[in-house]
Scaffold this active site. Structure first.
Site, PDB file in Angstrom:
ATOM      1  N   ASP A  87      68.071  58.927  29.963  1.00 28.33           N
ATOM      2  CA  ASP A  87      69.272  58.120  29.751  1.00 28.33           C
ATOM      3  C   ASP A  87      70.034  58.509  28.492  1.00 28.33           C
ATOM      4  O   ASP A  87      70.991  57.825  28.115  1.00 28.33           O
ATOM      5  CB  ASP A  87      68.899  56.633  29.665  1.00 28.33           C
ATOM      6  CG  ASP A  87      68.356  56.088  30.971  1.00 28.33           C
ATOM      7  OD1 ASP A  87      68.701  56.638  32.031  1.00 28.33           O
ATOM      8  OD2 ASP A  87      67.583  55.108  30.926  1.00 28.33           O
ATOM      9  N   ARG A 135      72.058  48.818  40.981  1.00 29.81           N
ATOM     10  CA  ARG A 135      71.896  48.820  39.537  1.00 29.81           C
ATOM     11  C   ARG A 135      70.929  47.716  39.161  1.00 29.81           C
ATOM     12  O   ARG A 135      70.653  46.810  39.922  1.00 29.81           O
ATOM     13  CB  ARG A 135      73.246  48.570  38.846  1.00 29.81           C
ATOM     14  CG  ARG A 135      74.261  49.716  38.886  1.00 29.81           C
ATOM     15  CD  ARG A 135      73.958  50.827  37.893  1.00 29.81           C
ATOM     16  NE  ARG A 135      73.620  50.330  36.585  1.00 29.81           N
ATOM     17  CZ  ARG A 135      74.503  49.888  35.683  1.00 29.81           C
ATOM     18  NH1 ARG A 135      75.784  49.876  35.959  1.00 29.81           N
ATOM     19  NH2 ARG A 135      74.100  49.471  34.495  1.00 29.81           N
ATOM     20  N   SER A 179      65.361  45.364  28.137  1.00 28.17           N
ATOM     21  CA  SER A 179      64.787  45.269  29.478  1.00 28.17           C
ATOM     22  C   SER A 179      63.265  45.262  29.396  1.00 28.17           C
ATOM     23  O   SER A 179      62.681  45.739  28.414  1.00 28.17           O
ATOM     24  CB  SER A 179      65.238  46.444  30.345  1.00 28.17           C
ATOM     25  OG  SER A 179      64.603  47.641  29.934  1.00 28.17           O
TER      26      SER A 179
END
Length: 302
Positions: free
Chosen positions: A83, A146, A10
């Site tokens: 995360d 999301r 990402s």
């Protein structure tokens, strides 16, 4: 010699890997050519239409990077620490964390939680954010959002929701700190480990461990370690709406935390001060569980 940094692909993850690369080069006199960034697509990136808690939890961000690390395809893995699962494989260790960035959430779509229009729709994939907003504004409806920062902002611009919440640290690292309004931690405590970037190595790889340790920030690692110890004592998972923030001043650690029911209807909060370490966090976790309403306690390990 090429030192290989594994990361999600990402835009934010690549920026964070770049920060690690730059820090390693500065610490060891390496050139940029001596450090390579290896993007690895994770299950969490591929599956965007369901909440993480429904499809495997935080391991969806880490398992492919873990596999690559243990297969010696990379020398370290870079993660957003919020995360990363609380319990990690014994063969992997968190060698260092970069200095922590802004821990706050930023609200996009309104000037404050109080300023959200009556019956507003807020997009989020975070049980913690959803519960906190519902506690403050029971009239607000939350829907699943999301995707990376750009995707969520595009969904908001398309009218899929009236507002969303994003981590200030991520926006800052992407050069988007002009987006939204920062919410004070007295209004919304952050997720444990929010704003921290961690670097993992194979536990047996002493050379990689020493290289990475040289760029670590000890205060960040101590504070995030305490927040993760609190999560471990609570047996919290992706379904658990929990917020926590540890800070250190003058050698004294201050931890503030709260547990919530999923719909925000019940809540317990508390704080402790004392010697930095897991024991302080675990004491706070025990206190919170002892005082928590039944609707909250059933979500945790109490």
């Amino acid at each position: 010699m090429t030192f290989r940094i594994g990361t999600r692909g990402s835009p934010l993850a690549l920026v964070q890997a770049g920060l690690v690369r730059d820090a390693l080069c500065a610490a060891h006199g390496w050139t940029a050519e001596q450090v390579s960034i290896v993007p690895i697509r994770t299950t969490g990136d591929r599956v965007q239409d369901r909440a993480l808690a429904e499809i495997g939890g935080k391991a969806l961000w880490t398992k492919e990077l873990d596999r690559a690390l243990l297969a010696r395809e990379i020398d370290c893995a870079v993660h957003s620490m919020k995360d990363v699962e609380t319990i990690r494989p014994e063969a992997i260790r968190i060698a260092a964390m970069l200095p922590r960035a802004d821990v706050r959430d930023r609200l996009v779509g309104a000037d404050s939680i109080a300023a959200l229009k009556p019956g507003a729709v807020l997009g989020t994939s975070s049980p913690r954010r959803a519960a906190q907003v519902k506690r403050l504004r029971p009239d607000v409806t939350t829907i699943l959002f999301r995707g990376n920062v750009a995707t969520r902002l595009a969904k908001l611009a398309a009218g899929e929701a009236d507002a969303t919440l994003l981590a200030a640290a991520g926006l800052e690292r992407l050069g988007r700190d002009d987006v939204g309004v920062a919410i004070d931690t007295a209004v919304m405590l952050p997720a444990p480990a929010q704003g921290a970037v961690g670097i993992e190595v194979r536990a047996e790889d002493d050379a990689a461990g020493l290289a990475v340790e040289a760029i670590g920030d000890g205060v960040t690692q101590a504070c995030v370690g305490a927040e993760r110890a609190l999560l471990a004592r609570l047996a919290a998972d992706c379904h658990s709406p929990v917020a926590a923030l540890a800070t250190i001043e003058g050698g004294v650690m201050h931890i503030v935390a709260e547990l919530l029911a999923g719909d925000g209807s019940a809540h317990v909060g508390g704080e402790v001060r004392g010697e930095p370490g897991a024991a302080l966090a675990e004491a706070l976790a025990r206190d919170l569980l002892a005082r928590a309403p039944d609707d909250v306690r059933r979500l945790f390990g109490g």
